[in-house]
Design a protein around this motif. Structure first.
Motif, short mmCIF file in Angstrom:
data_model
loop_
_atom_site.label_atom_id
_atom_site.label_comp_id
_atom_site.label_asym_id
_atom_site.label_seq_id
_atom_site.Cartn_x
_atom_site.Cartn_y
_atom_site.Cartn_z
N ALA A 210 58.25 -21.21 15.70
CA ALA A 210 57.61 -22.53 15.74
C ALA A 210 57.28 -22.94 14.31
CB ALA A 210 56.36 -22.51 16.60
N LEU A 211 57.54 -24.20 14.01
CA LEU A 211 57.26 -24.76 12.68
C LEU A 211 56.34 -25.96 12.86
CD1 LEU A 211 57.74 -24.95 9.62
CD2 LEU A 211 59.77 -26.32 10.11
N VAL A 212 55.18 -25.92 12.20
CA VAL A 212 54.18 -26.99 12.26
C VAL A 212 54.04 -27.57 10.87
CG1 VAL A 212 51.82 -27.61 12.85
CG2 VAL A 212 52.98 -25.80 14.13
N LEU A 213 54.30 -28.86 10.70
CA LEU A 213 54.18 -29.56 9.43
C LEU A 213 52.94 -30.44 9.44
CD1 LEU A 213 57.89 -30.65 8.78
CD2 LEU A 213 56.68 -28.69 7.84
N VAL A 214 52.12 -30.31 8.41
CA VAL A 214 50.87 -31.07 8.29
C VAL A 214 50.83 -31.68 6.89
CG1 VAL A 214 49.60 -29.71 9.98
CG2 VAL A 214 49.63 -28.99 7.60
N PRO A 215 50.10 -32.78 6.70
CA PRO A 215 50.13 -33.46 5.40
C PRO A 215 49.27 -32.83 4.31
CG PRO A 215 48.81 -34.71 6.95
CD PRO A 215 49.40 -33.58 7.71
N THR A 216 48.17 -32.17 4.68
CA THR A 216 47.22 -31.68 3.67
C THR A 216 47.01 -30.18 3.83
OG1 THR A 216 45.29 -32.15 5.05
CG2 THR A 216 46.04 -33.90 3.57
N ARG A 217 46.51 -29.57 2.76
CA ARG A 217 46.27 -28.12 2.78
C ARG A 217 45.12 -27.76 3.70
NH1 ARG A 217 46.38 -27.39 -3.84
NH2 ARG A 217 48.38 -28.47 -4.20
N GLU A 218 44.08 -28.60 3.69
CA GLU A 218 42.93 -28.30 4.55
C GLU A 218 43.31 -28.35 6.02
OE1 GLU A 218 41.67 -28.89 0.66
OE2 GLU A 218 42.79 -30.31 1.89
N LEU A 219 44.16 -29.30 6.39
CA LEU A 219 44.61 -29.36 7.79
C LEU A 219 45.50 -28.17 8.12
CD1 LEU A 219 44.55 -30.90 10.40
CD2 LEU A 219 46.41 -32.34 9.57
N ALA A 220 46.27 -27.69 7.15
CA ALA A 220 47.07 -26.49 7.37
C ALA A 220 46.18 -25.28 7.64
CB ALA A 220 47.97 -26.24 6.17
N LEU A 221 45.11 -25.14 6.87
CA LEU A 221 44.17 -24.03 7.10
C LEU A 221 43.50 -24.15 8.46
CD1 LEU A 221 42.43 -23.76 3.61
CD2 LEU A 221 44.04 -22.14 4.61
N GLN A 222 43.14 -25.37 8.85
CA GLN A 222 42.48 -25.56 10.14
C GLN A 222 43.41 -25.22 11.29
OE1 GLN A 222 39.93 -29.15 10.77
NE2 GLN A 222 41.38 -29.61 12.42
N SER A 223 44.65 -25.66 11.22
CA SER A 223 45.62 -25.33 12.28
C SER A 223 45.89 -23.83 12.33
CB SER A 223 46.92 -26.11 12.05
OG SER A 223 46.68 -27.50 12.02
N PHE A 224 45.96 -23.21 11.15
CA PHE A 224 46.18 -21.76 11.09
C PHE A 224 45.02 -21.01 11.75
CE2 PHE A 224 45.47 -17.80 8.62
CZ PHE A 224 46.59 -17.10 9.06
N ASP A 225 43.78 -21.44 11.52
CA ASP A 225 42.63 -20.80 12.16
C ASP A 225 42.68 -20.97 13.67
OD1 ASP A 225 41.70 -20.04 9.69
OD2 ASP A 225 40.32 -21.74 9.47
N THR A 226 43.09 -22.15 14.13
CA THR A 226 43.18 -22.37 15.58
C THR A 226 44.21 -21.45 16.21
OG1 THR A 226 42.57 -24.70 15.22
CG2 THR A 226 43.55 -24.11 17.35
N PHE A 227 45.37 -21.30 15.58
CA PHE A 227 46.39 -20.39 16.12
C PHE A 227 45.90 -18.94 16.09
CE2 PHE A 227 49.69 -23.71 15.53
CZ PHE A 227 50.31 -23.58 16.77
N GLN A 228 45.20 -18.56 15.03
CA GLN A 228 44.68 -17.19 14.97
C GLN A 228 43.73 -16.89 16.13
OE1 GLN A 228 43.06 -16.79 10.95
NE2 GLN A 228 44.49 -15.12 10.60
N LYS A 229 42.87 -17.85 16.48
CA LYS A 229 41.94 -17.63 17.60
C LYS A 229 42.69 -17.55 18.93
CE LYS A 229 38.13 -19.97 15.24
NZ LYS A 229 37.23 -21.16 15.21
N LEU A 230 43.70 -18.40 19.10
CA LEU A 230 44.43 -18.38 20.37
C LEU A 230 45.31 -17.14 20.52
CD1 LEU A 230 45.55 -22.13 20.69
CD2 LEU A 230 43.73 -20.98 21.95
N LEU A 231 45.73 -16.55 19.40
CA LEU A 231 46.65 -15.41 19.44
C LEU A 231 45.93 -14.07 19.44
CD1 LEU A 231 49.39 -16.69 16.97
CD2 LEU A 231 49.62 -16.43 19.43
N LYS A 232 44.63 -14.05 19.62
CA LYS A 232 43.92 -12.77 19.65
C LYS A 232 44.42 -11.84 20.74
CE LYS A 232 39.58 -13.67 17.27
NZ LYS A 232 38.09 -13.64 17.37
N PRO A 233 44.72 -12.31 21.97
CA PRO A 233 45.26 -11.38 22.98
C PRO A 233 46.73 -11.02 22.74
CG PRO A 233 44.21 -13.31 24.00
CD PRO A 233 44.40 -13.62 22.55
N PHE A 234 47.43 -11.82 21.94
CA PHE A 234 48.87 -11.62 21.75
C PHE A 234 49.13 -11.21 20.30
CE2 PHE A 234 47.95 -15.35 24.47
CZ PHE A 234 48.17 -14.78 25.71
N THR A 235 48.87 -9.96 20.02
CA THR A 235 48.89 -9.48 18.63
C THR A 235 50.29 -9.40 18.06
OG1 THR A 235 48.90 -7.21 19.48
CG2 THR A 235 46.76 -8.21 18.93
#
Length: 786
Positions: A210-235
């Protein structure tokens, strides 16, 4: 006996025996005559002076006043009376003692604040929440548990209710929903659900799925944190982020190890496509463009084309998603290129009960409907209160400071974001308020915070900062309960900053879309929030422009904002504290606060130049408003002296738009030209003086210089140019010169002077060969004129 002014005409003759006494009498008589004439002259001069005084006093008062005014305004050369000097020095001392007197009045010569005509329009509202829970979806139980426990969400929002089922079916989607409605989870949940459900278990070395494109660095960090939380059961599924400001070497190492969900900014991804060999897209199943309109606004159209070509070259089948709160024509063109048979999802009250379309014709109809909605208005959160304040240019800085003081000191749990138009403005206001409001001369007890001052922090965020600092500021402000964040539009898109209570737009946005995204940082997910827009009186028509897009704003009075200064004795003016607060008290305290700012700005040359750069940046940004808003925002409508006041400058700086660098270059060129001409004239004069005083010394000097420069060529020139010795040549050199020969010699000197002066001025164009030619001329002169 008293001496009278009368002088006797005749005296009795003295006896012959009294010659000594008669001489003494004559001397005394002469002294009396001299004293009498002196008294007469003094009396006549006093009478003339009295006459002139009476004549001057008899003149009309208007003429004397005109003469005095003309004399006082003659110019810089006019002398000032010592009495006036003493009065001026006394007033200066009083100004130094009384705060707020140095500054010229902030409340004079300001334009009148017009009555704000606010047409009442019905704002477009979206229903944020739905009654459906995540348990009703066909999701993995661990994923539902993570949503409930880690993210603390149980019910879906309206956009999630419509988009998640469509994306789980494998359809392309074009999602439009208001800010703060949960669009990030709307695509993160389907991506995680589809990847964990794959039959062949994903390996880290497989590369991105999966490839997610975002315009700003802060939004990239925020999306990355959201994926990290959702992927806790799927290591076994590994997310990763690529963005500018990070080390390419470490990013290449992460790509080499393997990233399954890749979040990136467009520019850095293209950089790796061109330079990194181990990046590939053969297994791509998802392509998500978050805040697609912002990606195109930042000029990433060519970059997106490069990314799409690279993905299409390796993988043809994938699922594409475009998301934004505002859709533009560029986004629809991008959707036509990248999406295949898409679903258009637009959350409105009128279309909540309608199901999403399933055909291309339905998409065309819904797209036209969304474009009509785009023209009609934008969706505004229900819990958002919008305000506007009209402030003259001179009072903008004081008004912003008073608003921040109110939120910092007299209200609790306030979290404010202040938007500026450029990085220089963010830096200027951040450092100014940090040095004056918190630790500057405005705070009592020599820089210490006033009693009761809460633990408050000023932060800044803009694109010119280092990535480490930007990340630290973003995380600190996101996790803090209070604070003031000065930022540019880099923080206007997609960032989920919880508990933000106020959005202040110090510089008006360039479009209604930008206004919607700015105010969308508050009142998120059903919370309450407020926004304040600063406008000068000449920009009042901008309210009507917002109303044409169904955006309602209420007016807030400037005096209500400045009245908070009366609650703080730090900025107390000349009035006594016992007097009742009134308009004059507010004005004096505002003047004191402005003086604090100006004293800091003028404390050093560095701070003055820093304020001038900020002012120049403001004017440069002010000239970039689009054509449809030029009648409201135009530099001709600005009073630069008043605008300079809002940057703490006491005088408007000169030549703000002039290219200083070019002027320096031009001056340097002119200086070089002057040096060249001076060198030419100096060399010509030197040659003339040498040939006037005799050729032997000059020739010897030139021969010595050229002997040092070119030792090989010198003997050959001497052998070629030396004349053959004839009979009697030695005698001729030592023989005494006759009168005719001296005349010929002087004639030869004059002719040689003219010849060599012409040769000196014309021969300078020979360049590096001029020394050789000079030696040649010297040898000829010795031969022809021995």
């Amino acid at each position: 006996m008293a001496v009278t002014d009368e002088v006797p005409l005749s005296l009795p003759e003295a006896p012959a025996g009294a010659s000594g006494t008669s001489s003494r009498a004559r001397a005394a008589l002469a002294r009396r005559r001299a004293q009498a004439t002196k008294r007469k002259r003094q009396a006549s001069s006093e009478a003339a002076l009295a006459k002139r005084r009476s004549a001057a006093s008899s003149l009309p008062a208007k003429k004397t006043a005109a003469k005095d005014a003309k004399r006082s305004f003659k110019g810089k050369a006019q002398k000032v009376f010592s009495q006036k000097k003493s009065l001026a020095s006394a007033s200066e001392k009083n100004q130094e003692q009384k705060p707020g007197v140095k500054t010229s009045s902030l409340f004079k010569n300001n334009p009148e604040i017009p009555e704000l005509h606010r047409p009442v329009v019905k704002q477009v509202q979206e229903k944020v929440f739905s009654s459906d829970a995540f348990d009703e979806l066909d999701l993995h139980p661990h994923l539902i548990s993570t949503l409930n426990t880690v993210l603390n969400v149980f019910n879906m929002t309206s956009v999630q209710k419509q988009s998640i089922p469509a994306l789980l079916e494998g359809r392309d989607a074009l999602v439009r929903s208001q800010t703060g409605s949960g669009k990030t989870l709307a695509y993160c949940i389907p991506v995680v659900q589809s990847l964990q459900a794959m039959k062949t278990k994903i390996q880290r070395g497989d590369g991105p799925y999966a490839l997610v494109l975002v315009p700003t660095r802060e939004l990239a960090l925020q999306s990355f944190d959201t994926f990290q939380k959702l992927l806790k059961p799927f290591t076994w599924i590994v997310p990763g982020v690529l963005m500018g400001g990070e080390k390419r070497k470490s990013e290449k190492a992460r790509l080499r190890k393997g990233i399954n969900i890749l979040i990136s900014t467009p520019g850095r991804l293209v950089d790796h496509i061109k330079s990194t060999k181990n990046i590939h897209f053969s297994r791509i199943r998802w392509l998500v463009l978050d805040e697609a309109d912002r990606i195109l606004d930042l000029g990433f159209e060519k970059t997106i084309t490069v990314i799409l070509n690279a993905i299409n070259a390796e993988c043809q089948e994938r699922q594409n998603v475009l998301l934004s709160a505002t859709l533009t024509e560029g986004v629809t063109r991008l959707a036509d290129i990248s999406l295949h048979d898409p679903v258009s999802i637009s959350v409105l009250d009128e279309s909540l009960d309608e199901s999403y379309s399933t055909s291309e014709s339905d998409f065309d109809d819904s797209d036209s409907q969304s474009s009509d909605d785009e023209l009609d208005g934008f969706a505004i959160p229900e819990g958002l209160d919008q305000y506007v304040v009209l402030v003259p240019s001179k009072l903008r800085l004081v008004c912003l400071a008073a608003f921040i003081l109110q939120k910092c000191k007299f209200e609790t749990e306030q979290k404010v974001i202040v938007f500026f138009s450029s990085c220089e403005l963010v830096e200027f206001h951040y450092h100014l308020f940090l040095q004056t409001l918190l630790s500057g001369p405005g705070a009592p007890a020599s820089g210490q915070l006033p009693s009761g001052w809460p633990l408050f922090s000023f932060l800044r965020l803009h694109g010119s900062m280092d990535q480490e600092e930007r990340t630290a500021v973003f995380r600190e402000f996101a996790h803090s309960g209070t604070g003031i964040l000065f930022c540019t539009d880099v923080a206007a898109r997609g960032l989920d900053l919880p508990q933000v209570t106020w959005i202040v737009q110090y510089n008006a946005p360039s479009s209604p879309e930008e206004y919607i995204h700015r105010v969308g940082r508050t009142a998120r997910i059903g919370c309450r929030g407020s926004s304040l827009l600063f406008l000068v009186p000449s920009e009042a028509e901008y309210v009507s422009s917002l109303a044409s897009h169904k955006i309602n704003v209420s007016e807030m009075k400037m005096d209500d904002i400045l009245s908070v200064l009366t609650r703080d004795d730090t900025f107390q003016g000349r009035r006594c504290g016992n007097q009742a607060d009134g308009p004059q008290e507010i004005r004096e305290r505002a003047t004191v606060l402005q003086t604090v700012f100006e004293d800091y700005v003028h404390s050093s040359e560095e701070t003055v130049s820093w304020a001038k750069r900020a002012l120049q940046s403001f004017i440069r940004a002010y000239s970039t408003y689009p054509r449809e808003l030029k009648h409201i925002f135009h530099t001709r409508l600005l009073h630069l002296g008043h605008v300079a006041k809002s940057f703490g400058l006491r005088d408007p700086p000169q030549n703000l738009s002039g290219p200083a660098v070019k002027k320096k270059k031009a001056n340097a060129k002119r200086a070089d030209l002057r040096k060249k001409t001076q060198k030419k004239h100096h060399l010509a004069e030197m040659l003339r003086s040498e040939f006037e005083s005799g050729l032997e010394a000059g020739g010897a000097k030139v021969k010595k210089q050229n002997r040092d420069a070119e030792p090989d060529s010198q003997p050959q020139l001497q052998q070629r140019l030396r004349p053959a010795p004839g009979p009697g040549s030695g005698k001729r050199k030592n023989a005494p010169m006759k009168h005719k020969e001296t005349q010929k010699g002087s004639l030869r000197d004059r002719t040689s002077q003219k010849v060599f002066s012409n040769l000196a001025t014309t021969g300078l164009g020979l360049g590096s060969r001029w020394p050789q030619v000079n030696v040649l001329f010297c040898q000829i002169s010795q031969w022809v004129f021995p």
